[in-house]
Motif scaffolding. Structure first.
Motif, PDB file in Angstrom:
ATOM      1  N   GLU A  46       0.888  -1.161   0.000  1.00  0.00           N
ATOM      2  CA  GLU A  46       0.000   0.000   0.000  1.00  0.00           C
ATOM      3  C   GLU A  46       0.925   1.209   0.000  1.00  0.00           C
ATOM      4  O   GLU A  46       1.774   1.326   0.875  1.00  0.00           O
ATOM      5  CB  GLU A  46      -0.866   0.004   1.252  1.00  0.00           C
ATOM      6  CG  GLU A  46      -1.847  -1.154   1.284  1.00  0.00           C
ATOM      7  CD  GLU A  46      -2.376  -1.413   2.678  1.00  0.00           C
ATOM      8  OE1 GLU A  46      -3.485  -0.962   2.979  1.00  0.00           O
ATOM      9  OE2 GLU A  46      -1.678  -2.067   3.468  1.00  0.00           O
ATOM     10  N   GLU A  58       1.975  -5.803   8.715  1.00  0.00           N
ATOM     11  CA  GLU A  58       2.138  -4.655   7.824  1.00  0.00           C
ATOM     12  C   GLU A  58       3.231  -3.741   8.342  1.00  0.00           C
ATOM     13  O   GLU A  58       3.109  -3.181   9.430  1.00  0.00           O
ATOM     14  CB  GLU A  58       0.801  -3.906   7.733  1.00  0.00           C
ATOM     15  CG  GLU A  58       0.858  -2.662   6.867  1.00  0.00           C
ATOM     16  CD  GLU A  58      -0.516  -1.982   6.730  1.00  0.00           C
ATOM     17  OE1 GLU A  58      -1.512  -2.500   7.274  1.00  0.00           O
ATOM     18  OE2 GLU A  58      -0.570  -0.932   6.073  1.00  0.00           O
ATOM     19  N   LYS A 107      -3.550  -5.116  14.473  1.00  0.00           N
ATOM     20  CA  LYS A 107      -4.151  -4.508  13.291  1.00  0.00           C
ATOM     21  C   LYS A 107      -5.654  -4.327  13.453  1.00  0.00           C
ATOM     22  O   LYS A 107      -6.350  -5.243  13.854  1.00  0.00           O
ATOM     23  CB  LYS A 107      -3.815  -5.432  12.127  1.00  0.00           C
ATOM     24  CG  LYS A 107      -4.501  -5.156  10.850  1.00  0.00           C
ATOM     25  CD  LYS A 107      -3.822  -4.051  10.100  1.00  0.00           C
ATOM     26  CE  LYS A 107      -4.682  -3.689   8.901  1.00  0.00           C
ATOM     27  NZ  LYS A 107      -4.312  -2.412   8.350  1.00  0.00           N
TER      28      LYS A 107
HETATM   29 MG    MG Z   1      -3.718  -0.964   5.183  1.00  0.00          MG
END
Ligand code: MG
Ligand code: ADP
Length: 505
Positions: free
Chosen positions: A31, A240, A291
């Motif tokens: 992203e 992430e 998350k």
């Molecule tokens: Mg994201």
């Protein structure tokens, strides 16, 4: 969310695997937040300029003070359209802005305006070459990474930890800065491929001019979603890594994360979905928070903004104003100049390099040689001196003349490098004058050359005998002697031909 996972799962069917790490396949999806190069913010008239005094560029709309209304910045939309066209996406005729609700000190209004269910840019693909192996094993593979979407959103402010002791400052200047968030499928299979993707994406957004690409200032920041799995197993749980703003850190962070996840799994621990930060000082990633799922953000359509409607006509108007894309230019280089695809791709890494090549190729009508010199000698010099091509002391017209002198046999390749060095260091600017001054002209007098060849043959009976006995390498020794005797001015190919003829006779 589980639906999304199933989609990702299905979309991985039939994709090639990458190099395994300790028996695990690495899966990466990106992203990227690209800051759009508009002068004003995405929903207000406040300036987006970088580096102003804290809180001097955040207006009432950016802070969502009561009574204010956001107004869409047309320039931001056009930049999103340009991006979509550049990567073969579908541009949604109607997309929706949504509120993503969360509180953070740098987001005091409590929500970020973003796009959720219907983004403006849908699908698309990024293609690039991945260099693998070193030295004799060097190779390149063509890769393609599919985009899920790219959506428009506003940036939040910034927390300042460094200027205050025991306190955190908040600078809201960045609040409301337009961003394009570009999301890929989990299509990447190694840290090297991820970096190559990020470089390609960076090239595209800067080429079309929708983003200044300044990574230090945060104009182009990547989040890498990383998971590992045994080949053939379902996708593993991802973590992430947030805000990677250098290509070097990107690779280090992913490599560390992969090793860490494998170690966890081998030790019998499950990977928990989390957001992590990379610390360049320790070279480690560390969990920042578990998350959130989309459900945690309570997305809903922003009642202050109508749907974003983009007509076919508007898209065509934007398309008409766009410069030639790198991919299209590379195809043209292959078609018009007969360059290999790899050369064409390398030369279109930047507009300036492409322009330099084209000017040189046109001036000397030797496209492949022009390409070799630009990608070889010239790039090497630019790299070692860490300067851009605009600052190169050797101009296309000079390089073209130089190439012309190789082609018409005035000088050898080696001599040409000496001329190039002289041009580069400002030791003269006229190619022919340098050739004369340095006495680099090749020997074109066959009679004189023949005399040298005869002398060398007579003086090296051993090498001659070896060559005649079938040892082809013995010829090199003779060529070397002749080149030396001619003070490097003989044409190696001519020497070779002459020698073979004489020794055969
Ligand atoms: Mg994201
Ligand atoms: P969110 O919006 O919550 O961050 P998404 O489901 O939209 O999450 O996915 C975000 C990114 O994570 C995408 O780039 C996607 O390709 C990547 N991704 C999804 N699943 C995996 C996985 N198992 N391993 C690695 N990357 C993944």
């Amino acid at each position: 969310m589980s639906e999304t996972m199933n989609t990702f799962e299905a979309q991985q069917q039939g994709r090639p695997t990458g190099p395994l790490v300790q028996g695990y396949e690495v899966i990466i999806g990106f992203e990227t937040h690209a800051q759009l190069s508009t002068a004003s913010k995405i929903f207000s008239r406040a300036s987006t300029a970088f580096g102003a005094e804290p809180n001097t560029q955040a207006c009432a709309v950016d802070l969502a003070l009561p009574g204010t209304l956001p107004v869409m910045n047309k320039g931001a939309v056009e930049r999103a359209i340009e991006f979509g066209l550049a990567v073969n996406s579908h541009i949604a005729e109607r997309s929706i802005f949504a509120r993503k609700n969360y509180f953070y000190p740098d987001l005091p209004k409590g929500y970020q305006i973003s796009q959720f269910e219907i983004p403006v840019v849908q699908g698309g693909v990024i293609e690039f070459f991945l260099e693998t192996g070193k030295g004799a094993d060097a190779a390149r593979e063509k890769k393609s990474v599919r985009l899920v979407r790219a959506h428009l959103e506003e940036d939040a402010g910034k927390s300042l930890h460094e200027d205050f002791i025991g306190q955190t400052g908040i600078d809201l200047n960045r609040a409301g800065t337009p961003l394009l968030e570009i999301v890929t499928e989990p299509d990447m299979r190694s840290s090297a491929e991820a970096v190559a993707y990020a470089r390609e994406l960076h090239k595209i957004v800067t080429w079309i001019g929708i983003c200044d690409g300044n990574m230090q200032e945060g104009s182009f920041r990547c989040d890498a979603n990383v998971s590992v799995r045994k080949p053939g197993a379902p996708l593993g749980t991802r973590r992430e890594i947030k805000n990677l703003n250098s290509f070097k850190f990107m690779q280090q962070a992913i490599d560390y994360e992969v090793r860490w996840q494998i170690e966890q799994i081998e030790d019998g621990h499950a990977i928990e979905q989390a957001t992590v930060l990379f610390n360049p000082d320790t070279g480690e990633t560390r969990a920042m928070r578990t998350k959130e799922d989309a459900a945690d953000y309570r997305y809903f359509p922003d009642p202050d903004l109508p749907p974003l409607c983009i007509s076919e006509q508007w898209i065509e108007q934007v398309r008409g104003l766009m410069a030639e894309l790198p991919r299209v230019m590379a195809e043209r280089f292959v078609r018009d100049y007969g360059l290999p695809e790899y050369d064409a791709t390398q030369l279109t890494q930047s507009k300036a390099i492409a322009a330099y090549f084209e000017e040189t190729a046109k001036a000397c009508s030797q496209a492949k040689l022009a390409s070799n010199w630009v990608m070889g000698e010239l790039s090497r010099r630019l790299n070692t001196e860490d300067i851009g091509i605009a600052a190169a002391p050797v101009k296309p017209a000079q390089l073209a003349t130089l190439i012309g002198r190789i082609v018409d046999n005035t000088i050898s390749n080696n001599a040409a490098k000496q001329v190039f060095d002289a041009l580069w260091s400002g030791d003269g600017s006229d190619v022919d004058a340098i050739i004369d001054a340095k006495g680099l002209k090749q020997m074109n007098d066959t009679g004189a050359l023949e005399a040298i060849v005869d002398t060398v043959i007579a003086a090296n009976a051993k090498n001659v005998a070896e060559f005649k006995a079938g040892n082809d390498k013995a010829l090199n020794a003779l060529v070397g002697q002749i080149m030396k005797a001619s003070q490097g001015k003989a044409n190696p190919q001519q020497v070779n031909d002459l020698l073979r003829r004489k020794l055969a006779g």
